[in-house]
Design a protein around this motif. Structure first.
Motif, PDB file in Angstrom:
ATOM      1  N   SER A  12       0.855  -1.179   0.000  1.00 38.73           N
ATOM      2  CA  SER A  12       0.000   0.000   0.000  1.00 38.73           C
ATOM      3  C   SER A  12       0.887   1.224   0.000  1.00 38.73           C
ATOM      4  O   SER A  12       2.092   1.126   0.175  1.00 38.73           O
ATOM      5  CB  SER A  12      -0.911   0.013   1.221  1.00 38.73           C
ATOM      6  OG  SER A  12      -0.151   0.287   2.371  1.00 38.73           O
ATOM      7  N   LEU A  13       0.304   2.368  -0.195  1.00 40.11           N
ATOM      8  CA  LEU A  13       1.084   3.599  -0.180  1.00 40.11           C
ATOM      9  C   LEU A  13       1.664   3.882   1.191  1.00 40.11           C
ATOM     10  O   LEU A  13       2.609   4.627   1.323  1.00 40.11           O
ATOM     11  CB  LEU A  13       0.203   4.776  -0.608  1.00 40.11           C
ATOM     12  CG  LEU A  13      -0.165   4.814  -2.077  1.00 40.11           C
ATOM     13  CD1 LEU A  13      -1.108   5.976  -2.345  1.00 40.11           C
ATOM     14  CD2 LEU A  13       1.056   4.921  -2.955  1.00 40.11           C
ATOM     15  N   PRO A  24      10.606   4.129  -8.199  1.00 42.13           N
ATOM     16  CA  PRO A  24       9.256   4.392  -8.713  1.00 42.13           C
ATOM     17  C   PRO A  24       8.233   3.563  -7.956  1.00 42.13           C
ATOM     18  O   PRO A  24       8.564   2.516  -7.392  1.00 42.13           O
ATOM     19  CB  PRO A  24       9.345   3.951 -10.177  1.00 42.13           C
ATOM     20  CG  PRO A  24      10.490   3.005 -10.234  1.00 42.13           C
ATOM     21  CD  PRO A  24      11.440   3.404  -9.146  1.00 42.13           C
ATOM     22  N   GLU A  25       7.014   4.045  -7.898  1.00 47.06           N
ATOM     23  CA  GLU A  25       5.935   3.317  -7.220  1.00 47.06           C
ATOM     24  C   GLU A  25       5.673   2.022  -7.979  1.00 47.06           C
ATOM     25  O   GLU A  25       5.582   2.011  -9.199  1.00 47.06           O
ATOM     26  CB  GLU A  25       4.680   4.173  -7.166  1.00 47.06           C
ATOM     27  CG  GLU A  25       4.863   5.486  -6.446  1.00 47.06           C
ATOM     28  CD  GLU A  25       5.105   5.329  -4.956  1.00 47.06           C
ATOM     29  OE1 GLU A  25       4.735   4.284  -4.385  1.00 47.06           O
ATOM     30  OE2 GLU A  25       5.648   6.251  -4.365  1.00 47.06           O
ATOM     31  N   LYS A  26       5.531   0.929  -7.244  1.00 50.58           N
ATOM     32  CA  LYS A  26       5.368  -0.400  -7.833  1.00 50.58           C
ATOM     33  C   LYS A  26       3.949  -0.920  -7.673  1.00 50.58           C
ATOM     34  O   LYS A  26       3.220  -0.528  -6.772  1.00 50.58           O
ATOM     35  CB  LYS A  26       6.320  -1.390  -7.154  1.00 50.58           C
ATOM     36  CG  LYS A  26       7.781  -1.011  -7.214  1.00 50.58           C
ATOM     37  CD  LYS A  26       8.312  -1.169  -8.593  1.00 50.58           C
ATOM     38  CE  LYS A  26       9.812  -0.880  -8.604  1.00 50.58           C
ATOM     39  NZ  LYS A  26      10.334  -0.730  -9.908  1.00 50.58           N
ATOM     40  N   CYS A  27       3.592  -1.843  -8.533  1.00 52.71           N
ATOM     41  CA  CYS A  27       2.315  -2.541  -8.476  1.00 52.71           C
ATOM     42  C   CYS A  27       2.209  -3.300  -7.157  1.00 52.71           C
ATOM     43  O   CYS A  27       3.194  -3.840  -6.653  1.00 52.71           O
ATOM     44  CB  CYS A  27       2.235  -3.504  -9.658  1.00 52.71           C
ATOM     45  SG  CYS A  27       0.729  -4.490  -9.727  1.00 52.71           S
ATOM     46  N   SER A  28       1.007  -3.356  -6.601  1.00 53.74           N
ATOM     47  CA  SER A  28       0.765  -4.032  -5.330  1.00 53.74           C
ATOM     48  C   SER A  28       0.577  -5.543  -5.464  1.00 53.74           C
ATOM     49  O   SER A  28       0.547  -6.248  -4.460  1.00 53.74           O
ATOM     50  CB  SER A  28      -0.484  -3.451  -4.655  1.00 53.74           C
ATOM     51  OG  SER A  28      -0.285  -2.105  -4.332  1.00 53.74           O
ATOM     52  N   CYS A  32       5.002  -8.702  -8.399  1.00 58.33           N
ATOM     53  CA  CYS A  32       5.105  -7.787  -9.544  1.00 58.33           C
ATOM     54  C   CYS A  32       6.019  -6.624  -9.187  1.00 58.33           C
ATOM     55  O   CYS A  32       5.896  -6.023  -8.127  1.00 58.33           O
ATOM     56  CB  CYS A  32       3.730  -7.264  -9.947  1.00 58.33           C
ATOM     57  SG  CYS A  32       3.776  -6.229 -11.430  1.00 58.33           S
ATOM     58  N   ARG A  33       6.929  -6.297 -10.087  1.00 50.27           N
ATOM     59  CA  ARG A  33       7.846  -5.183  -9.877  1.00 50.27           C
ATOM     60  C   ARG A  33       7.620  -4.064 -10.897  1.00 50.27           C
ATOM     61  O   ARG A  33       8.401  -3.135 -10.991  1.00 50.27           O
ATOM     62  CB  ARG A  33       9.295  -5.664  -9.984  1.00 50.27           C
ATOM     63  CG  ARG A  33       9.670  -6.726  -8.968  1.00 50.27           C
ATOM     64  CD  ARG A  33       9.749  -6.117  -7.582  1.00 50.27           C
ATOM     65  NE  ARG A  33      10.104  -7.120  -6.594  1.00 50.27           N
ATOM     66  CZ  ARG A  33       9.327  -7.467  -5.587  1.00 50.27           C
ATOM     67  NH1 ARG A  33       8.153  -6.896  -5.430  1.00 50.27           N
ATOM     68  NH2 ARG A  33       9.712  -8.373  -4.725  1.00 50.27           N
ATOM     69  N   ALA A  34       6.534  -4.161 -11.656  1.00 50.84           N
ATOM     70  CA  ALA A  34       6.235  -3.165 -12.682  1.00 50.84           C
ATOM     71  C   ALA A  34       5.815  -1.840 -12.047  1.00 50.84           C
ATOM     72  O   ALA A  34       5.266  -1.802 -10.942  1.00 50.84           O
ATOM     73  CB  ALA A  34       5.123  -3.667 -13.600  1.00 50.84           C
ATOM     74  N   ALA A  35       6.077  -0.771 -12.754  1.00 51.42           N
ATOM     75  CA  ALA A  35       5.670   0.558 -12.293  1.00 51.42           C
ATOM     76  C   ALA A  35       4.147   0.655 -12.274  1.00 51.42           C
ATOM     77  O   ALA A  35       3.465   0.116 -13.147  1.00 51.42           O
ATOM     78  CB  ALA A  35       6.253   1.629 -13.204  1.00 51.42           C
ATOM     79  N   ALA A  58      -1.507  -0.413  -9.068  1.00 49.33           N
ATOM     80  CA  ALA A  58      -1.544  -1.505 -10.041  1.00 49.33           C
ATOM     81  C   ALA A  58      -0.895  -1.097 -11.352  1.00 49.33           C
ATOM     82  O   ALA A  58      -1.026   0.040 -11.788  1.00 49.33           O
ATOM     83  CB  ALA A  58      -2.989  -1.918 -10.300  1.00 49.33           C
ATOM     84  N   CYS A  59      -0.226  -2.069 -11.957  1.00 47.59           N
ATOM     85  CA  CYS A  59       0.256  -1.883 -13.322  1.00 47.59           C
ATOM     86  C   CYS A  59      -0.915  -2.219 -14.253  1.00 47.59           C
ATOM     87  O   CYS A  59      -1.951  -2.722 -13.808  1.00 47.59           O
ATOM     88  CB  CYS A  59       1.458  -2.799 -13.585  1.00 47.59           C
ATOM     89  SG  CYS A  59       1.068  -4.570 -13.525  1.00 47.59           S
ATOM     90  N   ALA A  60      -0.762  -1.970 -15.536  1.00 52.89           N
ATOM     91  CA  ALA A  60      -1.838  -2.239 -16.489  1.00 52.89           C
ATOM     92  C   ALA A  60      -2.211  -3.725 -16.508  1.00 52.89           C
ATOM     93  O   ALA A  60      -3.379  -4.086 -16.611  1.00 52.89           O
ATOM     94  CB  ALA A  60      -1.434  -1.768 -17.880  1.00 52.89           C
TER      95      ALA A  60
END
Length: 93
Positions: A12-13, A24-28, A32-35, A58-60
Protein backbone atom coordinates in the motif's frame (compact mmCIF):
# COMPACT_ATOMS: atom_id res chain seq x y z
CA UNK A 1 -3.06 -19.93 -1.03
CA UNK A 2 -5.52 -18.41 1.39
CA UNK A 3 -7.07 -14.95 1.22
CA UNK A 4 -4.94 -13.95 4.18
CA UNK A 5 -1.76 -14.84 2.26
CA UNK A 6 -2.89 -12.73 -0.69
CA UNK A 7 -3.88 -9.75 1.43
CA UNK A 8 -0.70 -9.89 3.49
CA UNK A 9 1.44 -9.79 0.37
CA UNK A 10 -0.16 -6.71 -1.15
CA UNK A 11 1.55 -3.38 -0.62
CA UNK A 12 0.00 0.00 0.00
CA UNK A 13 1.08 3.60 -0.18
CA UNK A 14 1.56 3.52 3.57
CA UNK A 15 4.42 1.01 3.52
CA UNK A 16 7.90 2.34 4.23
CA UNK A 17 9.49 1.15 0.96
CA UNK A 18 6.98 3.27 -1.01
CA UNK A 19 8.35 6.48 0.48
CA UNK A 20 11.83 6.15 -1.02
CA UNK A 21 12.16 9.03 -3.49
CA UNK A 22 14.59 7.19 -5.79
CA UNK A 23 12.30 4.19 -6.42
CA UNK A 24 9.26 4.39 -8.71
CA UNK A 25 5.93 3.32 -7.22
CA UNK A 26 5.37 -0.40 -7.83
CA UNK A 27 2.32 -2.54 -8.48
CA UNK A 28 0.77 -4.03 -5.33
CA UNK A 29 0.26 -7.51 -6.87
CA UNK A 30 2.46 -10.08 -5.15
CA UNK A 31 5.73 -10.57 -7.02
CA UNK A 32 5.10 -7.79 -9.54
CA UNK A 33 7.85 -5.18 -9.88
CA UNK A 34 6.23 -3.16 -12.68
CA UNK A 35 5.67 0.56 -12.29
CA UNK A 36 2.18 1.49 -11.14
CA UNK A 37 -0.15 3.27 -13.53
CA UNK A 38 -3.44 2.94 -11.59
CA UNK A 39 -4.74 3.53 -8.08
CA UNK A 40 -7.35 1.09 -6.87
CA UNK A 41 -9.39 2.78 -4.15
CA UNK A 42 -11.18 0.55 -1.68
CA UNK A 43 -12.42 0.13 1.86
CA UNK A 44 -13.77 -2.68 3.98
CA UNK A 45 -17.27 -1.57 5.05
CA UNK A 46 -17.10 -3.88 8.06
CA UNK A 47 -14.22 -1.94 9.61
CA UNK A 48 -13.83 1.39 7.74
CA UNK A 49 -16.08 4.43 7.59
CA UNK A 50 -17.83 5.07 4.27
CA UNK A 51 -15.50 8.00 3.46
CA UNK A 52 -12.22 6.17 4.11
CA UNK A 53 -10.24 5.03 1.08
CA UNK A 54 -7.36 2.60 1.12
CA UNK A 55 -5.11 2.48 -1.96
CA UNK A 56 -3.49 -0.35 -3.85
CA UNK A 57 -1.33 0.51 -6.82
CA UNK A 58 -1.54 -1.50 -10.04
CA UNK A 59 0.26 -1.88 -13.32
CA UNK A 60 -1.84 -2.24 -16.49
CA UNK A 61 -1.46 -6.04 -16.42
CA UNK A 62 -2.78 -6.47 -12.86
CA UNK A 63 -5.36 -3.66 -12.69
CA UNK A 64 -8.31 -5.91 -13.53
CA UNK A 65 -7.15 -8.76 -11.27
CA UNK A 66 -6.82 -6.51 -8.22
CA UNK A 67 -10.07 -4.64 -8.96
CA UNK A 68 -11.99 -7.91 -9.44
CA UNK A 69 -10.57 -9.31 -6.20
CA UNK A 70 -11.94 -6.31 -4.28
CA UNK A 71 -15.19 -6.10 -6.23
CA UNK A 72 -16.08 -9.73 -5.42
CA UNK A 73 -15.77 -8.86 -1.73
CA UNK A 74 -17.80 -5.64 -1.96
CA UNK A 75 -14.79 -3.45 -1.19
CA UNK A 76 -13.96 -1.77 -4.53
CA UNK A 77 -14.75 1.95 -4.69
CA UNK A 78 -12.90 3.27 -7.76
CA UNK A 79 -10.01 2.78 -10.18
CA UNK A 80 -8.21 5.95 -11.23
CA UNK A 81 -5.00 6.76 -13.10
CA UNK A 82 -1.86 7.06 -10.98
CA UNK A 83 0.77 9.67 -11.64
CA UNK A 84 4.04 9.43 -9.74
CA UNK A 85 4.95 12.41 -7.60
CA UNK A 86 7.47 14.88 -9.06
CA UNK A 87 10.07 13.69 -6.49
CA UNK A 88 9.80 10.12 -7.77
CA UNK A 89 9.78 11.05 -11.47
CA UNK A 90 12.84 13.27 -11.17
CA UNK A 91 14.96 10.47 -9.70
CA UNK A 92 14.19 7.72 -12.19
CA UNK A 93 17.05 6.62 -14.43
Amino acid sequence: MSSFDILGSLGSLESSDRSLPSAPEKCSRKGCRAAASYQILWNNPKIHTHERRKVWLACAEHRDWLANYLEQRGMLKDVVPFEASPDTEGNQA
